[in-house]
Design an enzyme around this catalytic site. Sequence first.
Site, PDB file in Angstrom:
ATOM      1  N   LEU A  48     -10.208  -6.826 -12.767  1.00  0.00           N
ATOM      2  CA  LEU A  48     -11.794  -6.413 -12.527  1.00  0.00           C
ATOM      3  C   LEU A  48     -12.574  -7.043 -13.587  1.00  0.00           C
ATOM      4  O   LEU A  48     -12.385  -7.114 -14.885  1.00  0.00           O
ATOM      5  CB  LEU A  48     -11.592  -5.118 -12.790  1.00  0.00           C
ATOM      6  CG  LEU A  48     -10.800  -4.112 -11.634  1.00  0.00           C
ATOM      7  CD1 LEU A  48     -10.970  -2.626 -12.241  1.00  0.00           C
ATOM      8  CD2 LEU A  48     -11.384  -4.590 -10.267  1.00  0.00           C
ATOM      9  N   HIS A  70       1.071   1.174 -12.828  1.00  0.00           N
ATOM     10  CA  HIS A  70       2.099   0.168 -13.371  1.00  0.00           C
ATOM     11  C   HIS A  70       3.555   0.410 -13.597  1.00  0.00           C
ATOM     12  O   HIS A  70       3.702   1.529 -13.906  1.00  0.00           O
ATOM     13  CB  HIS A  70       1.437  -0.426 -14.788  1.00  0.00           C
ATOM     14  CG  HIS A  70       2.336  -1.531 -15.258  1.00  0.00           C
ATOM     15  ND1 HIS A  70       1.856  -3.068 -14.673  1.00  0.00           N
ATOM     16  CD2 HIS A  70       3.061  -1.885 -16.166  1.00  0.00           C
ATOM     17  CE1 HIS A  70       2.584  -3.810 -15.293  1.00  0.00           C
ATOM     18  NE2 HIS A  70       3.318  -3.142 -15.928  1.00  0.00           N
ATOM     19  N   ARG A 117      -6.101  -8.400  -8.461  1.00  0.00           N
ATOM     20  CA  ARG A 117      -7.145  -8.929  -9.153  1.00  0.00           C
ATOM     21  C   ARG A 117      -7.623  -8.241 -10.267  1.00  0.00           C
ATOM     22  O   ARG A 117      -7.706  -7.108 -10.186  1.00  0.00           O
ATOM     23  CB  ARG A 117      -8.365  -9.071  -8.010  1.00  0.00           C
ATOM     24  CG  ARG A 117      -8.221 -10.084  -6.882  1.00  0.00           C
ATOM     25  CD  ARG A 117      -9.238  -9.922  -6.246  1.00  0.00           C
ATOM     26  NE  ARG A 117     -10.820 -10.348  -6.867  1.00  0.00           N
ATOM     27  CZ  ARG A 117     -11.175 -11.648  -7.048  1.00  0.00           C
ATOM     28  NH1 ARG A 117     -10.543 -12.475  -6.352  1.00  0.00           N
ATOM     29  NH2 ARG A 117     -12.482 -12.019  -7.566  1.00  0.00           N
ATOM     30  N   ASN A 122      -5.025   3.152 -12.405  1.00  0.00           N
ATOM     31  CA  ASN A 122      -4.121   2.072 -11.927  1.00  0.00           C
ATOM     32  C   ASN A 122      -2.704   2.656 -12.199  1.00  0.00           C
ATOM     33  O   ASN A 122      -2.494   3.533 -13.063  1.00  0.00           O
ATOM     34  CB  ASN A 122      -4.135   0.988 -12.675  1.00  0.00           C
ATOM     35  CG  ASN A 122      -3.168  -0.396 -12.233  1.00  0.00           C
ATOM     36  OD1 ASN A 122      -3.132  -0.305 -11.174  1.00  0.00           O
ATOM     37  ND2 ASN A 122      -2.687  -0.960 -13.050  1.00  0.00           N
ATOM     38  N   GLY A 160       0.698  -1.197   0.090  1.00  0.00           N
ATOM     39  CA  GLY A 160       0.136  -0.137   0.016  1.00  0.00           C
ATOM     40  C   GLY A 160       1.079   1.377  -0.140  1.00  0.00           C
ATOM     41  O   GLY A 160       0.350   2.218   0.396  1.00  0.00           O
ATOM     42  N   SER A 161       2.017   1.233  -0.555  1.00  0.00           N
ATOM     43  CA  SER A 161       2.727   2.577  -0.525  1.00  0.00           C
ATOM     44  C   SER A 161       2.320   3.759  -1.424  1.00  0.00           C
ATOM     45  O   SER A 161       2.420   4.680  -1.091  1.00  0.00           O
ATOM     46  CB  SER A 161       4.152   2.103  -0.829  1.00  0.00           C
ATOM     47  OG  SER A 161       4.592   1.863  -2.166  1.00  0.00           O
ATOM     48  N   GLU A 191      -9.036  -4.471 -20.610  1.00  0.00           N
ATOM     49  CA  GLU A 191      -7.652  -5.162 -20.879  1.00  0.00           C
ATOM     50  C   GLU A 191      -6.646  -4.881 -19.814  1.00  0.00           C
ATOM     51  O   GLU A 191      -6.622  -3.856 -19.562  1.00  0.00           O
ATOM     52  CB  GLU A 191      -7.241  -4.987 -22.220  1.00  0.00           C
ATOM     53  CG  GLU A 191      -8.007  -5.605 -23.540  1.00  0.00           C
ATOM     54  CD  GLU A 191      -7.420  -5.035 -24.822  1.00  0.00           C
ATOM     55  OE1 GLU A 191      -6.192  -5.358 -25.015  1.00  0.00           O
ATOM     56  OE2 GLU A 191      -8.235  -4.678 -25.522  1.00  0.00           O
ATOM     57  N   LEU A 192      -5.832  -5.897 -19.562  1.00  0.00           N
ATOM     58  CA  LEU A 192      -4.781  -5.721 -18.341  1.00  0.00           C
ATOM     59  C   LEU A 192      -3.919  -4.630 -18.726  1.00  0.00           C
ATOM     60  O   LEU A 192      -3.345  -4.823 -19.879  1.00  0.00           O
ATOM     61  CB  LEU A 192      -4.189  -7.252 -18.315  1.00  0.00           C
ATOM     62  CG  LEU A 192      -3.050  -7.114 -17.040  1.00  0.00           C
ATOM     63  CD1 LEU A 192      -3.788  -6.778 -15.825  1.00  0.00           C
ATOM     64  CD2 LEU A 192      -2.319  -8.375 -16.970  1.00  0.00           C
ATOM     65  N   ASP A 193      -3.752  -3.621 -17.921  1.00  0.00           N
ATOM     66  CA  ASP A 193      -2.693  -2.746 -17.952  1.00  0.00           C
ATOM     67  C   ASP A 193      -2.600  -1.995 -19.455  1.00  0.00           C
ATOM     68  O   ASP A 193      -1.655  -1.887 -19.997  1.00  0.00           O
ATOM     69  CB  ASP A 193      -1.137  -3.351 -17.787  1.00  0.00           C
ATOM     70  CG  ASP A 193      -1.179  -3.834 -16.529  1.00  0.00           C
ATOM     71  OD1 ASP A 193      -1.630  -3.503 -15.451  1.00  0.00           O
ATOM     72  OD2 ASP A 193      -0.339  -5.084 -16.364  1.00  0.00           O
TER      73      ASP A 193
END
Length: 203
Positions: free
Chosen positions: A94, A110, A92, A108, A12-13, A144-146
């Site tokens: 979504l 990354h 996880r 997000n 959680g930084s 889609e992821l990232d």
Amino acid sequence: MKNIAVLLSGRGSNFKAIYNSIEAGYIVNARIKAVVSNKAEAPGLQFAKDRCLSSYFVNPSEFESRTAYDTEIIDILKSKGIDLVCLAGYMRLLSAKFVDTFKNRIMNIHPSLLPAFPGLNAQKQALEYGVKISGCTVHFVDKELDHGPIILQKAVEIKGNDTVKDVSERILIEEHKIYPEAVRLFVENRLTVNNRKVSIDYS
Ligand code: GRF
């Protein structure tokens, strides 16, 4: 006033960086209204509890499907009037329902310069590929992821004898700058999404 939710799974930084930016007045007219974790023992969740933020452990093993799980979280976030969802080390995927419910309102971070090195262990991927520059990306989340529209990126140099730990630490320093900056831009209504492009109003 914008209401922010943070979803996390671990340390959680990045959550702390956003929290501290609000506390310090770098982000104004925003508050963290909910912190949700899929891991009971996530240190980030404990940080939230210690500060008396509304925090929720939602146990994936109690739900039959990804959509059922996400529906539980959607209900929590709706009850809190959430405007912006920040994924901060949330491990996880979504569901489509979640992404549709908060379209262009989920961010997000990354640890690579997307579209390079999506997925897990991005810093290791970059090191093994031999790139000389990597970095981090804050983006809106799509299905889609990232992958979603990019808000901010910061480049970080990779040096000859760097380890994964070295690269990760150097990138993390920048993560803690650009994530709060992106949240601030959102809170100040300076972001406009047009297909893949995010325009920023710096006026
Ligand atoms: C960060 O490297 C972030 O880029 C990635 O997961 C990690 C989370 O770290 N998505 P933390 O939990 O915010 O410290």
